[in-house]
Design a protein around this motif. Structure first.
Motif, PDB file in Angstrom:
ATOM      1  N   CYS A   1     -19.081 -42.823  32.568  1.00  8.58           N
ATOM      2  CA  CYS A   1     -20.482 -42.657  32.182  1.00  8.58           C
ATOM      3  C   CYS A   1     -20.835 -41.175  32.214  1.00  8.58           C
ATOM      4  CB  CYS A   1     -21.367 -43.437  33.158  1.00  8.58           C
ATOM      5  SG  CYS A   1     -23.121 -43.423  32.758  1.00  8.58           S
ATOM      6  N   ILE A   2     -21.581 -40.732  31.211  1.00  7.15           N
ATOM      7  CA  ILE A   2     -22.081 -39.361  31.187  1.00  7.15           C
ATOM      8  C   ILE A   2     -23.567 -39.424  30.863  1.00  7.15           C
ATOM      9  CG2 ILE A   2     -21.854 -37.039  30.234  1.00  7.15           C
ATOM     10  CD1 ILE A   2     -19.012 -37.854  29.289  1.00  7.15           C
ATOM     11  N   HIS A   3     -24.384 -39.271  31.913  1.00  8.78           N
ATOM     12  CA  HIS A   3     -25.826 -39.191  31.724  1.00  8.78           C
ATOM     13  C   HIS A   3     -26.151 -37.789  31.202  1.00  8.78           C
ATOM     14  CE1 HIS A   3     -26.408 -42.975  33.818  1.00  8.78           C
ATOM     15  NE2 HIS A   3     -25.781 -42.522  34.892  1.00  8.78           N
ATOM     16  N   PRO A   4     -27.255 -37.627  30.446  1.00 11.48           N
ATOM     17  CA  PRO A   4     -27.593 -36.304  29.901  1.00 11.48           C
ATOM     18  C   PRO A   4     -27.632 -35.228  30.992  1.00 11.48           C
ATOM     19  CG  PRO A   4     -29.057 -37.973  29.010  1.00 11.48           C
ATOM     20  CD  PRO A   4     -28.244 -38.632  30.092  1.00 11.48           C
ATOM     21  N   GLY A   5     -26.887 -34.152  30.767  1.00  8.89           N
ATOM     22  CA  GLY A   5     -26.892 -33.019  31.684  1.00  8.89           C
ATOM     23  C   GLY A   5     -26.168 -33.254  32.993  1.00  8.89           C
ATOM     24  N   ALA A   6     -25.482 -34.373  33.127  1.00  9.93           N
ATOM     25  CA  ALA A   6     -24.814 -34.721  34.387  1.00  9.93           C
ATOM     26  C   ALA A   6     -23.297 -34.652  34.225  1.00  9.93           C
ATOM     27  CB  ALA A   6     -25.236 -36.122  34.826  1.00  9.93           C
ATOM     28  N   PRO A   7     -22.576 -34.633  35.341  1.00  7.33           N
ATOM     29  CA  PRO A   7     -21.108 -34.623  35.262  1.00  7.33           C
ATOM     30  C   PRO A   7     -20.560 -35.977  34.823  1.00  7.33           C
ATOM     31  CG  PRO A   7     -21.817 -34.728  37.552  1.00  7.33           C
ATOM     32  CD  PRO A   7     -23.057 -34.551  36.714  1.00  7.33           C
ATOM     33  N   ILE A   8     -19.297 -35.989  34.479  1.00  6.94           N
ATOM     34  CA  ILE A   8     -18.607 -37.220  34.086  1.00  6.94           C
ATOM     35  C   ILE A   8     -18.386 -38.085  35.322  1.00  6.94           C
ATOM     36  CG2 ILE A   8     -16.480 -38.173  33.105  1.00  6.94           C
ATOM     37  CD1 ILE A   8     -16.203 -35.454  31.595  1.00  6.94           C
ATOM     38  N   LEU A   9     -18.758 -39.344  35.224  1.00 11.72           N
ATOM     39  CA  LEU A   9     -18.541 -40.306  36.304  1.00 11.72           C
ATOM     40  C   LEU A   9     -17.430 -41.261  35.880  1.00 11.72           C
ATOM     41  CD1 LEU A   9     -22.280 -41.193  37.065  1.00 11.72           C
ATOM     42  CD2 LEU A   9     -20.848 -39.427  38.156  1.00 11.72           C
ATOM     43  N   ILE A  10     -16.404 -41.395  36.726  1.00 15.90           N
ATOM     44  CA  ILE A  10     -15.282 -42.285  36.413  1.00 15.90           C
ATOM     45  C   ILE A  10     -14.980 -43.117  37.648  1.00 15.90           C
ATOM     46  CG2 ILE A  10     -12.875 -42.450  35.675  1.00 15.90           C
ATOM     47  CD1 ILE A  10     -13.223 -39.759  34.301  1.00 15.90           C
ATOM     48  N   ASN A  11     -15.719 -44.187  37.814  1.00 16.22           N
ATOM     49  CA  ASN A  11     -15.518 -45.096  38.930  1.00 16.22           C
ATOM     50  C   ASN A  11     -16.695 -46.055  38.899  1.00 16.22           C
ATOM     51  OD1 ASN A  11     -16.306 -45.925  41.766  1.00 16.22           O
ATOM     52  ND2 ASN A  11     -14.241 -45.113  42.145  1.00 16.22           N
ATOM     53  N   ARG A  12     -16.418 -47.329  38.886  1.00  9.20           N
ATOM     54  CA  ARG A  12     -17.501 -48.315  38.754  1.00  9.20           C
ATOM     55  C   ARG A  12     -18.516 -48.197  39.882  1.00  9.20           C
ATOM     56  NH1 ARG A  12     -19.770 -53.212  39.023  1.00  9.20           N
ATOM     57  NH2 ARG A  12     -20.103 -54.274  37.046  1.00  9.20           N
ATOM     58  N   THR A  13     -18.053 -48.024  41.100  1.00 14.20           N
ATOM     59  CA  THR A  13     -18.971 -47.918  42.243  1.00 14.20           C
ATOM     60  C   THR A  13     -19.883 -46.707  42.086  1.00 14.20           C
ATOM     61  OG1 THR A  13     -17.372 -49.002  43.689  1.00 14.20           O
ATOM     62  CG2 THR A  13     -19.098 -47.707  44.764  1.00 14.20           C
ATOM     63  N   VAL A  14     -19.318 -45.578  41.705  1.00 12.11           N
ATOM     64  CA  VAL A  14     -20.099 -44.350  41.511  1.00 12.11           C
ATOM     65  C   VAL A  14     -21.104 -44.528  40.365  1.00 12.11           C
ATOM     66  CG1 VAL A  14     -19.933 -41.913  40.828  1.00 12.11           C
ATOM     67  CG2 VAL A  14     -18.302 -42.867  42.477  1.00 12.11           C
ATOM     68  N   ILE A  15     -20.686 -45.176  39.295  1.00 15.63           N
ATOM     69  CA  ILE A  15     -21.580 -45.400  38.151  1.00 15.63           C
ATOM     70  C   ILE A  15     -22.743 -46.308  38.552  1.00 15.63           C
ATOM     71  CG2 ILE A  15     -21.759 -46.459  35.861  1.00 15.63           C
ATOM     72  CD1 ILE A  15     -18.801 -45.423  35.441  1.00 15.63           C
ATOM     73  N   MET A  16     -22.463 -47.372  39.286  1.00 17.19           N
ATOM     74  CA  MET A  16     -23.550 -48.260  39.721  1.00 17.19           C
ATOM     75  C   MET A  16     -24.503 -47.520  40.660  1.00 17.19           C
ATOM     76  SD  MET A  16     -23.252 -51.035  38.032  1.00 17.19           S
ATOM     77  CE  MET A  16     -22.527 -50.087  36.705  1.00 17.19           C
ATOM     78  N   GLU A  17     -23.983 -46.643  41.509  1.00 22.54           N
ATOM     79  CA  GLU A  17     -24.849 -45.835  42.370  1.00 22.54           C
ATOM     80  C   GLU A  17     -25.726 -44.907  41.535  1.00 22.54           C
ATOM     81  OE1 GLU A  17     -25.622 -46.003  45.583  1.00 22.54           O
ATOM     82  OE2 GLU A  17     -24.340 -47.785  45.623  1.00 22.54           O
ATOM     83  N   SER A  18     -25.186 -44.393  40.430  1.00 19.44           N
ATOM     84  CA  SER A  18     -25.993 -43.518  39.565  1.00 19.44           C
ATOM     85  C   SER A  18     -27.161 -44.295  38.957  1.00 19.44           C
ATOM     86  CB  SER A  18     -25.135 -42.871  38.471  1.00 19.44           C
ATOM     87  OG  SER A  18     -24.823 -43.770  37.418  1.00 19.44           O
ATOM     88  N   TRP A  19     -26.922 -45.545  38.576  1.00 23.79           N
ATOM     89  CA  TRP A  19     -28.012 -46.370  38.031  1.00 23.79           C
ATOM     90  C   TRP A  19     -29.037 -46.700  39.114  1.00 23.79           C
ATOM     91  CZ3 TRP A  19     -28.934 -46.063  33.230  1.00 23.79           C
ATOM     92  CH2 TRP A  19     -27.902 -45.915  32.317  1.00 23.79           C
ATOM     93  N   ARG A  20     -28.558 -46.977  40.321  1.00 27.47           N
ATOM     94  CA  ARG A  20     -29.499 -47.231  41.427  1.00 27.47           C
ATOM     95  C   ARG A  20     -30.403 -46.015  41.640  1.00 27.47           C
ATOM     96  NH1 ARG A  20     -25.049 -49.803  43.193  1.00 27.47           N
ATOM     97  NH2 ARG A  20     -25.254 -52.016  43.594  1.00 27.47           N
ATOM     98  N   ALA A  21     -29.825 -44.821  41.608  1.00 28.56           N
ATOM     99  CA  ALA A  21     -30.602 -43.590  41.791  1.00 28.56           C
ATOM    100  C   ALA A  21     -31.620 -43.419  40.660  1.00 28.56           C
ATOM    101  CB  ALA A  21     -29.672 -42.381  41.864  1.00 28.56           C
TER     102      ALA A  21
END
Length: 134
Positions: A39-59
């Motif tokens: 996942c790459i949210h605008p202006g954010a670093p590349i996320l490669i890990n399901r747990t990390v991506i779900m945490e990004s959505w929670r945030a």
């Protein structure tokens, strides 16, 4: 439009419904569990890990209000068990060019990659009807 393209657009619409309603359970259900995800949210670093991506959505969902994201001009493309949708996301005055990649898991389209970046493009016919659930 093929059946695969139609169901791919439905999965894409479900992603935006989960996004704008800040529905973490729905967002979690949409993402692939058996395949790699990124996942790459605008202006954010590349996320490669399901747990990390779900945490990004929670945030993202922790804010006072769910982001009001309106997708326009969705175009589905399917090659075998992989499909992607390109579209524009309107967020207030800003517009992001977006690619959402899906893979079939148990005969359902599951998101394996989301990337959005700010663009100068405008939705066709600003004021035109946004994507609707199919």
């Amino acid at each position: 439009m093929t059946q695969d393209e139609a169901t791919l657009l439905f999965a894409n619409d479900a992603f935006y419904a989960a996004f704008t309603s800040a529905d973490m359970d729905a967002m979690d259900a949409l993402w692939a569990k058996k395949n790699p995800v990124s996942c790459i949210h605008p202006g954010a670093p590349i996320l490669i890990n399901r747990t990390v991506i779900m945490e990004s959505w929670r945030a993202i969902f922790k804010g006072d209000e769910a982001p009001q994201v309106v997708p326009y001009d969705a175009t589905p493309m399917v090659v075998g068990n992989t499909g992607w949708v390109t579209c524009l996301e309107q967020v207030g005055e800003a517009v992001a060019a977006t690619t959402n990649i899906f893979v079939k898991e148990d005969d359902q389209w599951k998101m394996t990659h989301h990337q959005a970046g700010i663009t100068t493009a405008k939705p066709k016919g600003v004021g035109a009807r946004p994507n609707q659930t199919h």
